[in-house]
Enzyme design. Sequence first.
Site, short mmCIF file in Angstrom:
data_model
loop_
_atom_site.label_atom_id
_atom_site.label_comp_id
_atom_site.label_asym_id
_atom_site.label_seq_id
_atom_site.Cartn_x
_atom_site.Cartn_y
_atom_site.Cartn_z
CB SER A 18 -19.52 27.30 12.78
OG SER A 18 -18.77 27.65 13.92
CG ASP A 19 -19.35 21.31 16.04
OD1 ASP A 19 -20.56 21.07 15.91
OD2 ASP A 19 -18.66 20.82 16.95
#
Length: 194
Positions: A67-68
Site C-alpha cells: 500500500s502507498d
Amino acid sequence: MNIILASTSVSRKKILEKFLIPFECVAPNCDETPLMNESAPELVLRLSQIKAQSVAQQYPHHLVIGSDQVGVLDGQIIGKPHTIEKAIEQLHNSSGKTVDFYTGLCVIHRHSQQITTICEPFKVKFRTLSCAEIESYVVKELPLQCAGSFKCDELGITLFDKLEGDDINTLVGLPLIKLNKIMINMGFNPLLLS
C-alpha cells in the site's frame, strides 16, 4: 495461509490486525521517487504494486499486501513531512482547505498468479486552524511519517470539519473494506482464516 504486509508502517499494521488473522510485516525494497508528470493516483498505484512485488519475489507462496498513500493540495502532491517544521508547514497550507488523498492497494498471490491493484480516494476538509493549534498538535502527536501531517485515528481528528470516503481505514493508510473483498475474491476470506 501465510500473509505478509509489505510495510513497516505501525498504522498499517494496526489496521490489518483488525482482521484477527496472523500475518508478518516485511519491509519492501523500492525507490519511492515520483516519476515526471506522474499523477497522485498513478503514483500510489505504481508504488503499492512495486512494494508488493518486491516482497512477493521472496515469498512466492504467500499472499502479499502492498500500500502507498499521498495527498494532493492545490494541485501539488504532499507526502510524509519527516520533520516538525515541514509538518507545521503542511498543516498551515491545509488549514481551511480540502485535501484529496489517494491510497493505493496491491494484493499479490504469485503461486496462483493473482494480482489486484486499486486506488481509493478520500477527501479531508480541514478546519481553519490557528498557529497555536497546529504547533500544539504537531508537538503532541509527531505525525512525521504520515502523509498530510496528521493521524486521523488519533488526535488528528480534531483538525477536520468533514471527511468524505467509503472507509476511514483508507485515510489511515490501508483500505480495509476493499482489501477484504479482494482477499475473498482470491479465496482467502478473513472471517474463515485462523
